[in-house]
Design an enzyme around this catalytic site. Structure first.
Site, PDB file in Angstrom:
ATOM      1  N   GLY A   1       0.792  -1.232   0.000  1.00 18.75           N
ATOM      2  CA  GLY A   1       0.000   0.000   0.000  1.00 18.75           C
ATOM      3  C   GLY A   1       0.820   1.275   0.000  1.00 18.75           C
TER       4      GLY A   1
ATOM      5  N   MET B   1      -4.377  -6.903  -7.557  1.00 18.05           N
ATOM      6  CA  MET B   1      -3.957  -8.043  -8.370  1.00 18.05           C
ATOM      7  C   MET B   1      -5.111  -8.843  -8.985  1.00 18.05           C
ATOM      8  SD  MET B   1      -0.819  -7.537  -8.341  1.00 18.05           S
ATOM      9  CE  MET B   1      -0.108  -9.003  -9.084  1.00 18.05           C
TER      10      MET B   1
ATOM     11  N   ILE C   1     -10.167  -6.603 -13.580  1.00 22.94           N
ATOM     12  CA  ILE C   1     -11.441  -5.904 -13.411  1.00 22.94           C
ATOM     13  C   ILE C   1     -12.398  -6.364 -14.505  1.00 22.94           C
ATOM     14  CG2 ILE C   1     -12.515  -3.606 -13.477  1.00 22.94           C
ATOM     15  CD1 ILE C   1     -10.759  -3.982 -11.058  1.00 22.94           C
TER      16      ILE C   1
ATOM     17  N   ASN D   1      -5.178   2.991 -13.148  1.00 23.65           N
ATOM     18  CA  ASN D   1      -4.246   1.984 -12.615  1.00 23.65           C
ATOM     19  C   ASN D   1      -2.827   2.524 -12.731  1.00 23.65           C
ATOM     20  OD1 ASN D   1      -3.303  -0.656 -11.776  1.00 23.65           O
ATOM     21  ND2 ASN D   1      -2.753  -1.054 -13.907  1.00 23.65           N
TER      22      ASN D   1
ATOM     23  N   HIS E   1       1.055   1.139 -13.349  1.00 30.04           N
ATOM     24  CA  HIS E   1       1.761  -0.062 -13.803  1.00 30.04           C
ATOM     25  C   HIS E   1       3.260   0.218 -13.808  1.00 30.04           C
ATOM     26  CE1 HIS E   1       2.292  -3.878 -15.815  1.00 30.04           C
ATOM     27  NE2 HIS E   1       3.182  -3.269 -16.594  1.00 30.04           N
TER      28      HIS E   1
HETATM   29  C1  GRF Z   1       3.338  -1.054  -7.634  1.00 29.49           C
HETATM   30  O1  GRF Z   1       4.664  -1.157  -8.056  1.00 29.49           O
HETATM   31  C2  GRF Z   1       2.385  -1.046  -8.793  1.00 29.49           C
HETATM   32  O2  GRF Z   1       2.909  -0.458  -9.931  1.00 29.49           O
HETATM   33  C3  GRF Z   1       2.181  -2.523  -9.020  1.00 29.49           C
HETATM   34  O3  GRF Z   1       2.108  -3.069  -7.725  1.00 29.49           O
HETATM   35  C4  GRF Z   1       2.897  -2.287  -6.845  1.00 29.49           C
HETATM   36  C5  GRF Z   1       2.055  -1.938  -5.648  1.00 29.49           C
HETATM   37  O4  GRF Z   1       2.818  -1.369  -4.640  1.00 29.49           O
HETATM   38  N1  GRF Z   1       1.019  -2.756  -9.843  1.00 29.49           N
HETATM   39  P1  GRF Z   1       2.171  -0.760  -3.326  1.00 29.49           P
HETATM   40  O5  GRF Z   1       1.253  -1.818  -2.719  1.00 29.49           O
HETATM   41  O6  GRF Z   1       1.418   0.478  -3.696  1.00 29.49           O
HETATM   42  O7  GRF Z   1       3.339  -0.473  -2.442  1.00 29.49           O
END
Ligand code: GRF
Length: 203
Positions: free
Chosen positions: A20, A100, A103, A117, A119
């Site tokens: 998070g 994860m 959607i 989102n 990425h």
């Molecule tokens: C991030 O690097 C995001 O790009 C990927 O998952 C990670 C989530 O990190 N999809 P966090 O939970 O916000 O620390």
């Protein structure tokens, strides 16, 4: 005397499955007055994920889906419950921050053009899982992160912004991901503020 009216904050829901850190920086940007929004609901498919601590610490309503029938998505019934919760909390923008699950239609059609989102690559390069590892394996010398609208595809929606980072000699998947995350923490609140201002143009 008419004092200028303060804009009402845009109501965000942050969905995540991990530690998070993006949710935390979004909250920090709000607290610092850099993002005209509030996080009105945090959602996770992992009841014990780090993101749930943020909900607890900041007294933000938290919804989780501990039992999921499928590995990569919620069941239709769960996604309908999620949509109902988003409506009930008056959510205007759905923010995927390390969420994860794919959607599906009920959520997509409930929030058209309102789901974003982050990425960890420069899309369209390296969509899908562990994008930082894909970059290392491909011998990329530059990587970064992308904020994009979510559509039916995998990391394929309209790109809203990107930030680059170098891939350094000797980088591991972990060291590259850590560098990308620093860029994410800058890019995500910036793009969200752009979307929030567009939602409240004349207030
Ligand atoms: C991030 O690097 C995001 O790009 C990927 O998952 C990670 C989530 O990190 N999809 P966090 O939970 O916000 O620390």
């Amino acid at each position: 005397m008419n004092l200028p009216k303060k804009k009402s904050p845009v109501r965000l829901s942050v969905l995540g499955s991990g530690k998070g850190s993006n949710c935390r920086t979004i909250l920090s940007a709000i607290c610092a007055g850099q993002l005209d929004a509030e996080i009105a609901l945090i959602v996770s498919d992992q009841p014990d994920a780090g993101i749930s601590d943020i909900a607890r610490e900041a007294s933000i309503p938290f919804l989780s889906f501990p039992e999921t029938r499928y590995r990569t998505r919620l069941s239709e019934e769960q996604e309908s419950r999620l949509v109902a919760a988003l409506y009930n909390h008056g959510i205007e923008i759905v923010v995927l921050a390390g969420y994860m699950r794919v959607i599906k239609a009920p959520l997509l059609s409930a929030f058209p053009g309102r789901i974003v989102n982050i990425h960890p690559s420069l899309l369209p390069q390296f969509p899908g899982l562990a994008a930082w590892k894909q970059a290392i394996d491909a011998g990329a010398t530059v990587s970064g992160c992308t904020v994009h609208f979510v559509d039916e595809g995998i990391d394929s929606g309209e790109i809203l912004g990107q930030e680059t980072v170098p891939v350094l000699p000797g980088d591991t998947a972990e060291s590259l991901h850590a560098r990308i995350q620093i860029a994410e923490h800058h890019l995500f609140p910036t793009i969200l503020q752009r979307l929030c201002s567009a939602l409240r143009p004349n207030e």
